[in-house]
Design a protein around this motif. Structure first.
Motif, PDB file in Angstrom:
ATOM      1  N   ALA A 146      44.996  38.191  37.314  1.00 58.10           N
ATOM      2  CA  ALA A 146      44.775  37.211  38.380  1.00 58.10           C
ATOM      3  C   ALA A 146      43.294  37.091  38.712  1.00 58.10           C
ATOM      4  O   ALA A 146      42.798  35.989  39.007  1.00 58.10           O
ATOM      5  N   ASP A 147      42.573  38.192  38.633  1.00 54.68           N
ATOM      6  CA  ASP A 147      41.123  38.151  38.869  1.00 54.68           C
ATOM      7  C   ASP A 147      40.410  37.292  37.832  1.00 54.68           C
ATOM      8  O   ASP A 147      39.486  36.543  38.158  1.00 54.68           O
ATOM      9  N   LEU A 148      40.824  37.411  36.561  1.00 53.76           N
ATOM     10  CA  LEU A 148      40.218  36.569  35.521  1.00 53.76           C
ATOM     11  C   LEU A 148      40.355  35.099  35.883  1.00 53.76           C
ATOM     12  O   LEU A 148      39.420  34.299  35.721  1.00 53.76           O
ATOM     13  N   ILE A 149      41.537  34.737  36.388  1.00 56.88           N
ATOM     14  CA  ILE A 149      41.804  33.341  36.740  1.00 56.88           C
ATOM     15  C   ILE A 149      41.003  32.925  37.967  1.00 56.88           C
ATOM     16  O   ILE A 149      40.287  31.911  37.952  1.00 56.88           O
ATOM     17  N   ASN A 150      41.096  33.698  39.024  1.00 61.23           N
ATOM     18  CA  ASN A 150      40.527  33.273  40.302  1.00 61.23           C
ATOM     19  C   ASN A 150      39.011  33.330  40.342  1.00 61.23           C
ATOM     20  O   ASN A 150      38.376  32.537  41.036  1.00 61.23           O
ATOM     21  N   HIS A 151      38.429  34.257  39.598  1.00 56.77           N
ATOM     22  CA  HIS A 151      36.965  34.349  39.526  1.00 56.77           C
ATOM     23  C   HIS A 151      36.405  33.606  38.316  1.00 56.77           C
ATOM     24  O   HIS A 151      35.195  33.639  38.092  1.00 56.77           O
ATOM     25  N   ARG A 152      37.302  32.954  37.557  1.00 58.84           N
ATOM     26  CA  ARG A 152      36.893  32.211  36.367  1.00 58.84           C
ATOM     27  C   ARG A 152      36.056  33.080  35.429  1.00 58.84           C
ATOM     28  O   ARG A 152      34.981  32.700  34.966  1.00 58.84           O
ATOM     29  N   VAL A 153      36.586  34.262  35.162  1.00 62.71           N
ATOM     30  CA  VAL A 153      36.014  35.144  34.143  1.00 62.71           C
ATOM     31  C   VAL A 153      36.773  34.820  32.859  1.00 62.71           C
ATOM     32  O   VAL A 153      37.925  35.213  32.687  1.00 62.71           O
ATOM     33  N   LEU A 154      36.129  34.094  31.962  1.00 58.76           N
ATOM     34  CA  LEU A 154      36.844  33.501  30.839  1.00 58.76           C
ATOM     35  C   LEU A 154      36.494  34.177  29.522  1.00 58.76           C
ATOM     36  O   LEU A 154      35.368  34.059  29.020  1.00 58.76           O
ATOM     37  N   PRO A 155      37.445  34.919  28.944  1.00 60.53           N
ATOM     38  CA  PRO A 155      37.204  35.501  27.622  1.00 60.53           C
ATOM     39  C   PRO A 155      36.887  34.406  26.613  1.00 60.53           C
ATOM     40  O   PRO A 155      37.412  33.291  26.699  1.00 60.53           O
ATOM     41  N   ARG A 156      36.049  34.707  25.655  1.00 59.41           N
ATOM     42  CA  ARG A 156      35.747  33.757  24.573  1.00 59.41           C
ATOM     43  C   ARG A 156      36.797  33.966  23.496  1.00 59.41           C
ATOM     44  O   ARG A 156      36.707  34.899  22.688  1.00 59.41           O
ATOM     45  N   ILE A 157      37.801  33.100  23.469  1.00 59.23           N
ATOM     46  CA  ILE A 157      38.954  33.288  22.593  1.00 59.23           C
ATOM     47  C   ILE A 157      38.829  32.384  21.374  1.00 59.23           C
ATOM     48  O   ILE A 157      38.901  31.151  21.499  1.00 59.23           O
ATOM     49  N   PRO A 158      38.653  32.932  20.177  1.00 62.44           N
ATOM     50  CA  PRO A 158      38.654  32.098  18.969  1.00 62.44           C
ATOM     51  C   PRO A 158      40.038  31.491  18.758  1.00 62.44           C
ATOM     52  O   PRO A 158      41.061  32.128  19.018  1.00 62.44           O
ATOM     53  N   VAL A 175      41.524  38.617  25.496  1.00 64.61           N
ATOM     54  CA  VAL A 175      41.875  38.779  26.911  1.00 64.61           C
ATOM     55  C   VAL A 175      41.905  40.261  27.259  1.00 64.61           C
ATOM     56  O   VAL A 175      41.337  40.696  28.270  1.00 64.61           O
ATOM     57  N   ALA A 176      42.552  41.051  26.414  1.00 70.71           N
ATOM     58  CA  ALA A 176      42.619  42.489  26.654  1.00 70.71           C
ATOM     59  C   ALA A 176      41.226  43.106  26.659  1.00 70.71           C
ATOM     60  O   ALA A 176      40.903  43.950  27.513  1.00 70.71           O
ATOM     61  N   ALA A 177      40.378  42.668  25.723  1.00 66.51           N
ATOM     62  CA  ALA A 177      39.019  43.213  25.657  1.00 66.51           C
ATOM     63  C   ALA A 177      38.230  42.904  26.917  1.00 66.51           C
ATOM     64  O   ALA A 177      37.459  43.745  27.403  1.00 66.51           O
ATOM     65  N   ALA A 178      38.406  41.704  27.459  1.00 67.90           N
ATOM     66  CA  ALA A 178      37.702  41.362  28.694  1.00 67.90           C
ATOM     67  C   ALA A 178      38.120  42.286  29.828  1.00 67.90           C
ATOM     68  O   ALA A 178      37.284  42.724  30.635  1.00 67.90           O
ATOM     69  N   LEU A 179      39.406  42.626  29.889  1.00 70.95           N
ATOM     70  CA  LEU A 179      39.883  43.501  30.964  1.00 70.95           C
ATOM     71  C   LEU A 179      39.299  44.903  30.864  1.00 70.95           C
ATOM     72  O   LEU A 179      39.063  45.559  31.897  1.00 70.95           O
ATOM     73  N   VAL A 180      39.044  45.372  29.650  1.00 70.12           N
ATOM     74  CA  VAL A 180      38.508  46.725  29.492  1.00 70.12           C
ATOM     75  C   VAL A 180      36.978  46.727  29.457  1.00 70.12           C
ATOM     76  O   VAL A 180      36.366  47.760  29.213  1.00 70.12           O
ATOM     77  N   GLY A 181      36.370  45.555  29.644  1.00 73.91           N
ATOM     78  CA  GLY A 181      34.916  45.484  29.729  1.00 73.91           C
ATOM     79  C   GLY A 181      34.214  45.353  28.406  1.00 73.91           C
ATOM     80  O   GLY A 181      33.030  45.696  28.293  1.00 73.91           O
TER      81      GLY A 181
END
Length: 534
Positions: A146-158, A175-181
């Protein structure tokens, strides 16, 4: 900013300073296609449900999985290897490291990156699936999505690299990689490393629990998120095609009687009845005295029958997309009530694959319909007295003006490319991963194909719109008959963006602006967009 629970033992609000009436709730309810699109395109935030029964179910699933593993049980992808390596036991001291390995070795996507709206739709689809309560994930994982969505933290997804079973593994690894930094994300207009963004938000990267890497990646979220976006664009195109048919009928001095209600009651496909009703409403009040032909050509007379196929397809396409959206589609599933772990194949994206293969064919047929209507309009052998190529030039300048000649050529090229892409992706299953994944859906390729066909068809629709508005204005100048009110308003709206073409000019800027407006579902105001929101 709201406080966040960093312990993984409970829920905290991930929505800060938002209008509560514009928040989409995730958890304990069915999500609609329109809600996904509102989040992805209209920047509507999400909030996890406050229902204590739902929250307790999420907690219960994660707690049971912890206890089940502690008892010495074997769970695929938790204390075994992945895929064909499911026969490999993972030693207890490596179990916690396994999820991160999964996210890392799948970091091999290629092709163009998903755009912002597509990325958000993917994250929403994954969050909603995990919120079903059968994935054994902790509440904190849902909060971070939900944080990714609400803060518009957007993984670069090929966009390339998924065969659609075991779900969308490679693209979802981003997406998983973005969550783990790890890896890069888009944040506030720039490319940033994920760990730095979490620090800027006052949070630490997530440490995945044993099943959470698999839960994030082993599902159909990419194809489903893209399918949601494709659906609303296809729906808008059906309404636009009907309006352009009505305007073409006027411009060609055609017959409104082709859309009489009795004709469609006699062949009662709901979609073509709906399309014909739209055209009748747009032509209301038109004098239907037979003019140049007793029967207009097929691309006019049979337009409701073509549009109707797409309308009827959309009904079951919606059903299948929303069922997939509101499903637990990873493996294994964790039953928090019966305390069972169930190994199955819910990651298989066959329903989305077939829906997207069907929808892209229906949309390409709209492109073909509109292209044929343009061909009638520009050709003075068939347009019933309009100038050649719809030129608006004064007689003295007419010999050197060519109006919409090149626009029609380009429309034909875009249509041909759209038709070429209708080859179904779902029949191209390839055995992969040491023949463990020996029958796969290709659902993500089908969804990407559908979006490309939509893009091409929207270009055809933009060309058709400019040409038909020009033709209607030329017809009005010749006979002075006023347009029915809906068509007059439509012509005025388009003309404000793209003026009448009297002298030849480059129309690329007009076409690009209008295509963007169509892709945003904003050209025909009375579309069905938003009917099911909430």
């Amino acid at each position: 900013m709201a406080e966040h629970d960093l312990t993984g033992d409970g829920f905290a609000s991930s929505v800060a300073q938002v209008d509560a009436t514009r928040v989409v709730t995730i958890g304990g309810r069915r999500l609609t296609i329109e809600e996904v699109v509102a989040i992805a395109q209209r920047r509507v935030p999400v909030a996890l449900s406050g229902d204590p029964t739902w929250r307790a179910r999420i907690e219960r699933g994660a707690d049971f999985l912890r206890r089940y593993l502690a008892s010495g049980a074997t769970v695929y992808g938790v204390n075994t290897g992945y895929g064909d390596a499911c026969v490999v036991d993972v030693p207890p001291h490596l179990v916690e490291a396994l999820p991160l390995q999964l996210t890392r070795y799948h970091g091999c996507g290629m092709g163009q990156h998903l755009d912002d709206a597509q990325t958000l739709a993917v994250i929403v689809a994954r969050l909603n699936s995990l919120a079903y309560g059968l994935s054994g994930v902790r509440p904190v994982l849902l909060e971070r999505l939900a944080d990714l969505i609400n803060h518009r933290v957007l993984p670069r997804i090929p966009s390339e690299g998924s065969v659609g079973a075991s779900g969308d593994l490679t693209p979802l690894s981003y997406v998983a990689a973005a969550l783990v930094g790890e890896r890069d994300v888009l944040f506030k207009g720039g490319l940033r490393d994920a760990a730095g963004v979490w620090a800027a938000l006052g949070l630490t990267p997530l440490t995945l629990a044993p099943k959470e890497g698999l839960a994030l990646m082993n599902g159909t979220a990419v194809m489903t998120g893209l399918a949601c976006l494709a659906f609303v664009r296809a729906e808008h195109l059906t309404r636009l095609a009907a309006r352009l048919t009505a305007l073409s009928t006027v411009a060609l001095d055609g017959r409104a009687a082709h859309f009489d209600a009795l004709l469609f009651e006699a062949k009662p496909h709901a979609g073509q009845m709906e399309a014909a009703a739209w055209i009748r409403a747009d032509l209301a009040g038109r004098d239907d005295t037979p003019g140049h032909r007793l029967q207009d050509r097929y691309s006019i007379r049979c337009a409701p029958h073509v549009i109707g196929v797409a309308r009827d397809a959309l009904s079951w396409v919606r059903r299948d997309i929303e069922n997939e959206l509101n499903s637990a589609n990873d493996n294994p599933l964790v039953d928090p009530d019966g305390e069972r772990v169930l190994h199955g194949g819910n990651f298989y994206g066959g329903h989305i694959a077939f829906a997207m293969d069907a929808l892209k064919t229906a949309v390409a047929n709209l492109a073909d319909l509109m292209d044929r209507q343009i061909a009638l309009l520009v050709d003075d052998k068939f347009n019933n007295g309009l100038p050649r190529n719809l030129t608006g030039a004064a007689p003295a300048r007419a010999p050197i003006n060519h109006g919409f000649k090149a626009v029609q050529i380009s429309s034909s090229a875009w249509t041909a490319e759209a038709l070429k892409l209708t080859m179904p992706a779902s029949v191209f299953s390839r055995s992969t991963e040491a023949h463990n994944q020996d029958k796969v859906s290709m659902g993500t390729i089908a969804a990407r194909d559908c979006l490309r066909i939509l893009e091409l068809t929207e270009q055809v629709a933009a060309a058709h719109t400019l040409a038909t508005v020009q033709a209607a204005q030329l017809r009005l100048r010749s006979n002075g008959t006023p347009l029915p009110a809906p068509l007059r308003d439509f012509v005025d709206s388009v003309s404000a963006q793209s003026p009448f073409v009297d002298e030849d000019r480059a129309l690329e800027p007009d076409l690009r602006a209008l295509t963007a407006r169509i892709a945003d579902c904003a050209l025909v105001g009375d579309t069905v967009e938003g009917r099911r929101h909430g």
